[in-house]
Structures are given as C-alpha cells and as structure tokens.
Design a protein around this motif. Structure first.
Motif, PDB file in Angstrom:
ATOM      1  N   ALA A  93       0.837  -1.198   0.000  1.00  0.00           N
ATOM      2  CA  ALA A  93       0.000   0.000   0.000  1.00  0.00           C
ATOM      3  C   ALA A  93       0.875   1.252   0.000  1.00  0.00           C
ATOM      4  CB  ALA A  93      -0.924  -0.010   1.211  1.00  0.00           C
ATOM      5  N   TRP A  94       0.339   2.332  -0.562  1.00  0.00           N
ATOM      6  CA  TRP A  94       1.059   3.596  -0.699  1.00  0.00           C
ATOM      7  C   TRP A  94       1.510   4.138   0.645  1.00  0.00           C
ATOM      8  CZ3 TRP A  94       2.935   6.687  -4.515  1.00  0.00           C
ATOM      9  CH2 TRP A  94       3.259   7.997  -4.172  1.00  0.00           C
ATOM     10  N   THR A  95       2.778   4.518   0.719  1.00  0.00           N
ATOM     11  CA  THR A  95       3.317   5.278   1.842  1.00  0.00           C
ATOM     12  C   THR A  95       4.221   6.352   1.255  1.00  0.00           C
ATOM     13  OG1 THR A  95       5.239   3.806   2.089  1.00  0.00           O
ATOM     14  CG2 THR A  95       3.286   3.310   3.432  1.00  0.00           C
ATOM     15  N   GLU A  96       4.340   7.478   1.943  1.00  0.00           N
ATOM     16  CA  GLU A  96       5.183   8.553   1.409  1.00  0.00           C
ATOM     17  C   GLU A  96       6.669   8.336   1.654  1.00  0.00           C
ATOM     18  OE1 GLU A  96       3.948  12.501   2.102  1.00  0.00           O
ATOM     19  OE2 GLU A  96       1.981  12.228   1.162  1.00  0.00           O
ATOM     20  N   PRO A  97       7.106   7.872   2.847  1.00  0.00           N
ATOM     21  CA  PRO A  97       8.553   7.679   3.022  1.00  0.00           C
ATOM     22  C   PRO A  97       9.073   6.586   2.092  1.00  0.00           C
ATOM     23  CG  PRO A  97       7.404   7.681   5.142  1.00  0.00           C
ATOM     24  CD  PRO A  97       6.356   7.601   4.085  1.00  0.00           C
ATOM     25  N   LEU A  98      10.298   6.768   1.627  1.00  0.00           N
ATOM     26  CA  LEU A  98      10.953   5.729   0.850  1.00  0.00           C
ATOM     27  C   LEU A  98      11.287   4.539   1.747  1.00  0.00           C
ATOM     28  CD1 LEU A  98      13.496   7.903  -1.194  1.00  0.00           C
ATOM     29  CD2 LEU A  98      11.357   6.905  -2.031  1.00  0.00           C
ATOM     30  N   MET A  99      11.110   3.343   1.223  1.00  0.00           N
ATOM     31  CA  MET A  99      11.426   2.126   1.959  1.00  0.00           C
ATOM     32  C   MET A  99      12.578   1.417   1.268  1.00  0.00           C
ATOM     33  SD  MET A  99       9.167   2.328   4.349  1.00  0.00           S
ATOM     34  CE  MET A  99       9.306   0.713   5.101  1.00  0.00           C
ATOM     35  N   GLY A 100      13.547   0.959   2.072  1.00  0.00           N
ATOM     36  CA  GLY A 100      14.701   0.284   1.505  1.00  0.00           C
ATOM     37  C   GLY A 100      14.626  -1.224   1.532  1.00  0.00           C
ATOM     38  N   GLU A 101      13.847  -1.776   2.465  1.00  0.00           N
ATOM     39  CA  GLU A 101      13.730  -3.228   2.602  1.00  0.00           C
ATOM     40  C   GLU A 101      12.269  -3.628   2.671  1.00  0.00           C
ATOM     41  OE1 GLU A 101      16.100  -5.410   2.484  1.00  0.00           O
ATOM     42  OE2 GLU A 101      17.802  -4.035   2.452  1.00  0.00           O
ATOM     43  N   PRO A 102      11.655  -4.030   1.577  1.00  0.00           N
ATOM     44  CA  PRO A 102      12.219  -4.059   0.228  1.00  0.00           C
ATOM     45  C   PRO A 102      12.183  -2.677  -0.414  1.00  0.00           C
ATOM     46  CG  PRO A 102       9.940  -4.783   0.158  1.00  0.00           C
ATOM     47  CD  PRO A 102      10.264  -4.562   1.610  1.00  0.00           C
ATOM     48  N   GLN A 103      13.041  -2.448  -1.380  1.00  0.00           N
ATOM     49  CA  GLN A 103      13.058  -1.182  -2.110  1.00  0.00           C
ATOM     50  C   GLN A 103      11.724  -0.984  -2.812  1.00  0.00           C
ATOM     51  OE1 GLN A 103      16.587  -0.459  -4.585  1.00  0.00           O
ATOM     52  NE2 GLN A 103      15.297   0.553  -6.100  1.00  0.00           N
ATOM     53  N   ASP A 104      11.119   0.197  -2.611  1.00  0.00           N
ATOM     54  CA  ASP A 104       9.787   0.434  -3.204  1.00  0.00           C
ATOM     55  C   ASP A 104       9.794   1.616  -4.164  1.00  0.00           C
ATOM     56  OD1 ASP A 104      10.034   2.542  -1.424  1.00  0.00           O
ATOM     57  OD2 ASP A 104       8.071   2.250  -0.491  1.00  0.00           O
ATOM     58  N   TYR A 105      10.921   1.884  -4.818  1.00  0.00           N
ATOM     59  CA  TYR A 105      11.050   3.041  -5.711  1.00  0.00           C
ATOM     60  C   TYR A 105      12.035   2.721  -6.825  1.00  0.00           C
ATOM     61  CZ  TYR A 105      15.229   3.711  -2.817  1.00  0.00           C
ATOM     62  OH  TYR A 105      16.420   3.519  -2.148  1.00  0.00           O
TER      63      TYR A 105
END
Length: 327
Positions: A106-118
């Motif tokens: 689901a959409w979140t504004e912060p970037l996530m590294g684990e797993p990479q979501d960008y």
C-alpha cells in the motif's frame, strides 16, 4: 513544484539544486500478448495527452477535484509505459490505485529500503508495468474500476482510487556533488467491460515483458525525503473523453500482431550489468486481465504476436538513461 507542459509533468526543486528537475510522460504503446512468453519492450507510439483536472472539473467526478492533479484518456484494455528523463538523480515512487508498482504494498510517502519500493532515475529510464521478478514485469493495461480487474481491486478488494500516483524525491545536493563531480566517468563505469463504464479507470496486469527493476546504487540516505512532490494522474475512460473535453478521443493503437507483421522494431535494454530487484510477492499473485476475463466467461482479448528476432533492437543502458529513444 510541478508543471504541466507539452503533455509532460516537470518536477522542479530549485531550492535543492539548480539542476534538480525531472520530466515524466506517459507513452501510448502496443498491448503485448498474455501467453506466458516473455516479450521485448514495445515501442512508444506518442505521449498520452495530459489535462489539468481543475480545467474540466464540472464534467469530472467530484473525487477527482478533491485529489487534484491531471488526467489522461485511455481506451479499455489499452497499454502504456511511463518515461522518465533528467540528468539529476531522483528516487521515484509509482503506484496504481495507491498500490506500489515496485513492492506491491500500500502507498506510503517515506521511501522504503527493505524491500526497495522506488525507482532510481536516470538509471531507470522507463517503467512498463508491475514488478514480478526474474527480470520481468506485467504490462500496465487499462481497465474500468468496479469489475475487479485492476491490481488495486485484486490486492485490496476495493475500487477506491484508480489512476496513477507519482512521487519524486531529488538527491540531496551534497550527495549529488559527491557522486557526480566527475559525472561522465561515473555513469560510464557504474550504469545507465466492453460496456460503457464509468469514467474512472485503473491499471490491470497484462502480459509478461523483459524489464529489470534496478537496485538503488546510492543508498536510501542519498534522497531528500523532506522535500518531495507528488501528482495524482487520473485515467479517464476514452468513451467519456469528448464529453468531458470537447475533443475527439485518440485512436486506439494497432495490435501487437499487426505491428510485428509490418516489420517494425521492438526493443531490448542491455542492462545485465545492473543488479535487479526481486519480484514483489503481492504482485506475483495478481491475476492477469486476460486470465480473469477467460475465467469469468467474458470476451477474450485479441492476443497474438509473432516477432522476428531481427526486429529486436538492442539499446545501450547508458544511452537509454540519457534520453535514448524507444520510438
């Protein structure tokens, strides 16, 4: 700051760096067959036209005005890919119906590294669909909301948002100067229902395509997360386009089979040197539009293409990331 010009979205961050700008456009393309074969990259057939929601608010759903942004018209079962262009590095989130196209979450504004979501641009010049892993995606294909076909509906059970969500995070200025003080050398070495449905459209999963989603080579700490911009890109059913805008809807693109029989090119990005992300488990479970239609007894999609290997054009990854053509 986001501007709309020449059917492109321009994300600008002059407060971060004078070179921090990114352009995004949405390319019309062939819908590849959904026959469990892996297809090369189809061509760009021109940009989808983009319009400000505010300019046509009286003729659009009220929810679109509340969200703002822009809209584009798509025919039912039409395919698209998203093009990114700019020399300054950006982390870019892409979601459809507020479900992340890279991670399936689901959409979140912060970037996530684990797993990479960008995605990392310009290393990733295009995104054609949903990350299902093993160097493959499932193509973005338009479908009306409310029939259960879209990825949003399959993952959440609801048809609430539709459309496409784009959020761009520029690289921190000091990281940019660190990584790109010898910019050219760095990139040379490190890269490169057939019934008239409601106007709201989302994106469903189509056929399989060979496309790798690259790992972030810079690290999560390199991105300016406190200064980001996002845009909601609504998808208007083309059957409603003339009623809303007064313009005739764009013609439907040719079938993949007709395109191939004409001897026109397909494309292959030569990026095996880049580490690729694993497939997103939620997206691997999504049922393709063709399979859903067959299972539910709806009319099947026209679905075939014979590609001569001589029609496949190899594209160098470093050139593609700096504006190489797929047209």
């Amino acid at each position: 700051m986001i501007e709309l010009s020449d059917n492109e979205l321009m994300f600008r961050f002059p407060e971060i760096h004078q070179e921090a700008h990114l352009t995004v456009n949405f390319q019309r393309t062939l819908r590849i067959p959904d026959d469990q074969r892996d297809y090369p990259l189809p061509p760009g057939l021109g940009r989808f036209p983009l319009f400000h929601v505010d300019d046509y608010a009286a003729n659009l759903p009220a929810t679109w005005s509340r969200r703002g942004g822009v809209f584009l018209p798509m025919h039912q079962t039409e395919a698209m890919w998203i093009s990114f262009d700019g020399d300054y590095p950006f982390a870019v989130k892409v979601a459809t119906g507020k479900m992340n196209a890279v991670s399936g979450e689901a959409w979140t504004e912060p970037l996530m590294g684990e797993p990479q979501d960008y995605l990392v641009v310009p290393e990733q010049p295009w995104l054609d669909g949903y990350n299902v892993g093993h160097g493959r995606i499932r193509q973005f294909v338009a479908a009306p909301l409310g029939q259960g076909d879209t990825v949003e509906e399959q993952l959440t059970g609801e048809a609430v948002h539709g459309g496409i969500q784009i959020m761009a995070y520029p690289m921190k200025a000091d990281h940019f100067e660190h990584f790109f003080s010898k910019r050219d050398r760095f990139w040379d070495e490190e890269i490169c229902l057939e019934a008239c449905a409601a106007p709201d459209m989302g994106l469903a999963a189509g056929g399989l395509m060979r496309q790798r989603i690259h790992e972030d080579p810079f690290g999560l700490q390199s991105w300016e997360q406190a200064t980001a911009s996002r845009c909601f890109v609504h998808i208007l059913n083309s059957r409603h386009f003339q009623q809303v805008t007064g313009y005739a809807a764009p013609q439907e693109p040719p079938s993949a089979e007709r395109y191939s029989l004409a001897g026109l090119p397909w494309f292959e990005l030569q990026d095996d040197d880049f580490a690729a992300l694993e497939g997103a488990p939620p997206l691997q479970q999504v049922e393709s539009l063709k399979r859903r239609r067959v299972r539910e007894g709806r009319s099947p999609l026209e679905d075939s293409a014979t590609i001569n290997p001589n029609q496949i054009v190899g594209l160098n990854a470093s050139k593609a990331s700096s504006g190489g053509s797929r047209c």
